[in-house]
Design a protein around this motif. Structure first.
Motif: not given
Length: 428
Positions: A21-33, A315-330
């Motif tokens: 919650e409150g985070a605003g940075t999304v990182d992804a590695v995109v592999t093109i083959e 094409q590929g999609l980069v997503k963001a899902v906000w959660t209070n579950d620290t096990a997921l967000s960490a």
């Protein structure tokens, strides 16, 4: 990981899409083959290979010039018949030495023999102005509209006979006209100069300390060029309103920051040139800033498209899902973490070598110690081996110190190859 395959191109996205919650940075590695044979675009009907040979006076010392001539001929020997080629003499100016009456000739037995005779008469004399060499190559490329153009630039020295601004301007003007692999022979050239050319022109840079190895290296570069069948791909990144792309970096097989090469092509759309492709795969680290949302909310952070001309090939999609579950967000994506470390490794090496050159022993030691740690933890054995030519590592006590005697070739090899990364497998 999500992936999509279409028209001979696979786009796979690795990320941890869960944000605290409150985070605003999304990182992804995109592999093109790519499967170059299946990509439905018109392949170039014509190829042009330009061999740019440093003919400055310093090339006349030792065996550099004779071996450079052999290397050019070795490269021509692996050119398929019919492939057009030209040879440029590089001094304080640039001169097309073969052919002399037309911009290029197709490779065949007669043209190779004529090129050999011309090279035998060539002598090393004059200065070094690489910007003029690139300008000559660009003029040749412009005389072959629609052709796929690749150049090999060989030098043994620094760009001493033109202002740095002139070289930078020529590099900028040459983008999009041809790709360029750069090689430095011996140890009297500057890695940063050749890296600037190669990086901007989608090529490679390396040291060939022993001139006798030039022929094998030129052969490999020419074969690599011939393996490219797709003239140009583009990475198109769409972000929703309120989101911005912080950076786009190629992270494998080498690190190249593409952020500044963005061209805005529409509302919230930017495009990044990827150069020519064969059957291969490359990894890109994309970081996007998004507006935070309440827990449970999901957003599309970016849509990544691979484009040729105006046709979307994958094409590929980069997503963001906000959660209070620290096990997921960490959780951190293993591939994002790995390539973040590889980028830090390259930076630590380059900053450490610069500090060493400037006599700042403390900074050099700290940076190169960090580089040793990162190379070991990420499994980058090639960089780890190169680092040992510059620092002494005490495995038992965990100490790192600068070597008092360092071979110039070892230091330059570490610098030139610092952007080569260790690959990490895609997550299932």
């Amino acid at each position: 990981m999500n992936s999509a395959t279409d028209k001979g191109i696979t786009v796979a996205v690795d990320q941890n899409e869960y944000l605290a919650e409150g985070a605003g940075t999304v990182d992804a590695v995109v592999t093109i083959e790519t499967d170059a044979e299946l990509v439905p675009i018109a392949k170039p009907q014509e190829r042009l290979e330009i061999l740019i040979l440093d003919c400055s006076g310093s090339m006349g010392t030792g065996h550099k010039f004779p071996e450079a001539r052999k290397a050019v001929l070795a490269a021509l020997d692996v050119l398929p018949d019919g492939t057009r080629f030209a040879i440029v003499e590089g001094t304080a100016m640039a001169r097309l030495i073969f052919p002399t009456d037309v911009p290029s000739l197709p490779a065949n037995r007669d043209s190779r023999a004529a090129a050999r005779r011309k090279l035998e008469k060539l002598r090393a004399t004059g200065g070094t102005a690489m910007g003029t060499w690139l300008g000559q190559a660009r003029q040749l490329a412009q005389k072959h509209p629609g052709a796929m153009v690749h150049a090999i630039l060989l030098t043994d020295g620094k760009n001493e006979h033109e202002e740095p601004e002139a070289l930078a301007a020529e590099i900028a003007q040459s983008q999009g006209f041809f790709t360029c692999d750069c090689r430095g022979v011996g140890t009297d050239w500057r890695v940063d100069e050749l890296r600037a050319i190669a990086s901007a022109l989608h090529g490679t840079v390396d040291i060939v300390a022993d001139p006798a190895l030039l022929a094998a290296d030129f052969t490999a570069m020419m074969q690599g060029s011939m393996a490219k069948a797709i003239p140009e791909l583009t990475l198109r990144v769409w972000t929703p309103a309120g989101a911005t792309v912080r950076f786009v970096k190629q992270v494998a097989p080498t690190i190249v920051d593409l952020t500044a090469r963005r061209t805005d092509t529409g509302p919230q759309v930017g495009e990044y040139p990827l150069g020519a492709w064969g059957a291969e795969d490359r990894d890109y680290h994309v970081e996007v800033a998004v507006e935070p949302a309440p827990p449970g909310r999901e957003k599309l952070a970016a849509r990544i498209s691979v484009v040729a001309g105006e046709e979307v090939l994958g094409q590929g999609l980069v997503k963001a899902v906000w959660t209070n579950d620290t096990a997921l967000s960490a959780r951190i994506s293993r591939r994002v973490a790995h390539y973040t470390g590889q980028a830090e490794l390259a930076q630590a090496v380059q900053e450490g070598l610069a500090a060493r050159k400037n006599g700042d022993v403390d900074t050099a030691t700290a940076k190169l110690r960090r580089a040793v740690e990162l190379a070991a933890s990420s499994g980058n054995e090639s960089t780890a081996k190169l680092l040992r030519g510059v620092v002494e590592v005490d495995e038992r006590h965990g100490t790192v110190r600068l070597r008092t005697q360092v071979q110039a070739a070892d230091e330059m090899a570490l610098d030139a190859r610092s952007t080569k990364t260790a690959r990490v497998r895609k997550e299932g």
